[in-house]
Design an enzyme around this catalytic site. Structure first.
Site, mmCIF file in Angstrom:
data_model
loop_
_atom_site.group_PDB
_atom_site.id
_atom_site.type_symbol
_atom_site.label_atom_id
_atom_site.label_comp_id
_atom_site.label_asym_id
_atom_site.label_seq_id
_atom_site.Cartn_x
_atom_site.Cartn_y
_atom_site.Cartn_z
ATOM 1 N N ASN A 1 0.851 -1.190 0.000
ATOM 2 C CA ASN A 1 0.000 0.000 0.000
ATOM 3 C C ASN A 1 0.890 1.245 0.000
ATOM 4 O O ASN A 1 1.453 1.602 1.026
ATOM 5 C CB ASN A 1 -0.904 -0.035 1.247
ATOM 6 N N TRP A 2 0.988 1.889 -1.159
ATOM 7 C CA TRP A 2 1.876 3.061 -1.274
ATOM 8 C C TRP A 2 1.221 4.331 -0.736
ATOM 9 O O TRP A 2 1.863 5.372 -0.664
ATOM 10 C CB TRP A 2 2.305 3.254 -2.743
ATOM 11 N N LYS A 3 -0.043 4.254 -0.418
ATOM 12 C CA LYS A 3 -0.794 5.394 0.121
ATOM 13 C C LYS A 3 -0.608 6.653 -0.749
ATOM 14 O O LYS A 3 -0.402 6.534 -1.942
ATOM 15 C CB LYS A 3 -0.380 5.661 1.569
ATOM 16 N N HIS B 1 -9.751 0.811 4.626
ATOM 17 C CA HIS B 1 -8.512 1.066 5.363
ATOM 18 C C HIS B 1 -8.824 2.053 6.495
ATOM 19 O O HIS B 1 -9.641 2.967 6.317
ATOM 20 C CB HIS B 1 -7.453 1.646 4.421
ATOM 21 N N GLU C 1 -7.315 4.512 7.602
ATOM 22 C CA GLU C 1 -7.115 5.930 7.260
ATOM 23 C C GLU C 1 -8.336 6.477 6.535
ATOM 24 O O GLU C 1 -8.714 7.639 6.699
ATOM 25 C CB GLU C 1 -5.831 6.089 6.421
ATOM 26 N N GLU D 1 -5.732 -5.104 10.575
ATOM 27 C CA GLU D 1 -4.783 -4.018 10.774
ATOM 28 C C GLU D 1 -5.161 -3.234 12.026
ATOM 29 O O GLU D 1 -5.996 -2.311 11.960
ATOM 30 C CB GLU D 1 -4.811 -3.057 9.579
ATOM 31 N N GLY E 1 1.999 2.273 10.773
ATOM 32 C CA GLY E 1 2.972 3.364 10.687
ATOM 33 C C GLY E 1 3.590 3.740 12.021
ATOM 34 O O GLY E 1 4.127 4.841 12.175
ATOM 35 N N SER F 1 3.071 -2.035 10.535
ATOM 36 C CA SER F 1 4.511 -1.986 10.820
ATOM 37 C C SER F 1 5.232 -3.298 10.481
ATOM 38 O O SER F 1 6.092 -3.760 11.238
ATOM 39 C CB SER F 1 4.757 -1.593 12.279
ATOM 40 N N GLY G 1 2.718 -1.077 4.351
ATOM 41 C CA GLY G 1 2.706 0.332 3.978
ATOM 42 C C GLY G 1 4.119 0.844 3.815
ATOM 43 O O GLY G 1 4.762 0.664 2.776
ATOM 44 N N GLY G 2 4.651 1.478 4.865
ATOM 45 C CA GLY G 2 5.954 2.149 4.815
ATOM 46 C C GLY G 2 7.056 1.334 4.156
ATOM 47 O O GLY G 2 7.770 1.842 3.278
HETATM 48 C C1 PEP Z 1 -1.068 0.221 6.100
HETATM 49 O O1 PEP Z 1 -1.270 1.418 6.116
HETATM 50 O O2 PEP Z 1 -1.859 -0.530 5.520
HETATM 51 C C2 PEP Z 1 0.112 -0.279 6.779
HETATM 52 C C3 PEP Z 1 0.130 -1.531 7.121
HETATM 53 O O3 PEP Z 1 1.118 0.623 7.012
HETATM 54 P P1 PEP Z 1 2.537 0.328 7.710
HETATM 55 O O4 PEP Z 1 3.085 -0.944 7.129
HETATM 56 O O5 PEP Z 1 3.382 1.513 7.377
HETATM 57 O O6 PEP Z 1 2.273 0.189 9.161
#
Ligand code: PEP
Length: 262
Positions: A17-19, A105, A107, A177, A183, A222, A243-244
């Site tokens: 997920n590049w957001k 998600h 967010e 999640e 994050g 994370s 994500g990150g």
């Molecule tokens: C996400 O936003 O779906 C996610 C898992 O982010 P991160 O890996 O950065 O925690």
């Protein structure tokens, strides 16, 4: 007790997920990095799915065209088409080469006030055009502290999927999640992940065993090259939403190399 031993299961799914990150140049660099480190790997279709921002979907589609890496949109509108300024429909995602869509998600639930009913409508739109959906569920820190993890997950799942299994997408994936783990550099523990995913599996079975038996369940929050091995070794985990760490081709490729050995 959650098993930590690797066992025979389907190859794990990695969803990136590049957001709302990147621009044309940085996404080109990311793709170049993935081309060097990942594109030659033996990836089965659907094992790696990337979710770029909508405006870069076509550019990424072109770039990954001769690989087995698949493409997904980070959201789709709950309406089919029409006067929805700024909206992107499920059909449009299909049109530019997406096989997947990410829905619900945290967010989006938080920043765009998305609720379970709206997410269910989005799921229907996705299903109508043949998109596979990854739907995110998970509790926030307050809810965890109040002992409401199961209650939250269960209500999110039931609102989404109990209404009419005939209108579910061909392939539904659930991503657990926990909001506090996203994050934050603070992944859920192996025990917390194992517990939540086993409960999700039970809830799905209770709703409709035949329909949801094959539903894949991912963990997100994370995930890095440091913890992917132990997370994927949990017997109830089918993959990870990242994500990150998916924004760095080296990190993501390392994650892949660890994942493929599980
Ligand atoms: C996400 O936003 O779906 C996610 C898992 O982010 P991160 O890996 O950065 O925690």
């Amino acid at each position: 007790m959650v098993s930590r031993m690797p066992k025979q299961k389907s190859p794990p799914i990695l969803a990136a997920n590049w957001k709302m990150n990147g621009d044309i140049q940085s996404i080109k660099r990311l793709l170049d990095g993935l081309r060097n480190d990942l594109f030659d790997e033996e990836i089965k279709p659907g094992q790696v799915v990337v979710f770029p921002p909508h405006v870069y979907l076509q550019m990424v589609a072109k770039n990954i065209g001769n690989t087995n890496i698949l493409l997904g949109g980070q959201d789709a509108d709950e309406r089919e088409s029409g006067s929805v300024t700024g909206g992107v429909s499920a059909k449009m995602l299909r049109d530019v080469g997406c096989d997947y869509v990410l829905l619900g998600h945290s967010e989006r639930r938080i920043l765009f006030s998305e609720d379970n009913d709206g997410i269910f409508q989005k799921l229907k739109q996705a299903s109508n055009v043949g998109l596979k959906a990854i739907v995110c569920v998970g509790e926030n820190l307050e809810q965890r502290k109040a002992g409401q993890v199961l209650e939250v997950i269960s209500s999110q799942l039931k609102a989404l999927i109990s209404q009419d299994t005939s209108s579910q997408p061909e392939e539904l994936l659930i991503a657990y999640e926990p909001v506090w783990a996203i994050g934050s550099n603070k992944s859920a523990t192996i025990e917390q992940i194992g517990y939540a995913l086993a409960e999700i599996r039970k809830i799905l079975r209770d709703i409709d065993t035949d329909f949801y038996e094959s539903t894949k369940i991912l963990y997100g929050g994370s995930v890095t090259e440091k913890n992917i091995g132990e997370i994927l070794a949990i017997d109830v985990v089918d993959g990870a939403l990242i994500g990150g760490a998916s924004l760095d081709s080296k990190s993501f490729s390392k994650i892949w190399r660890i994942a493929k050995t599980i």
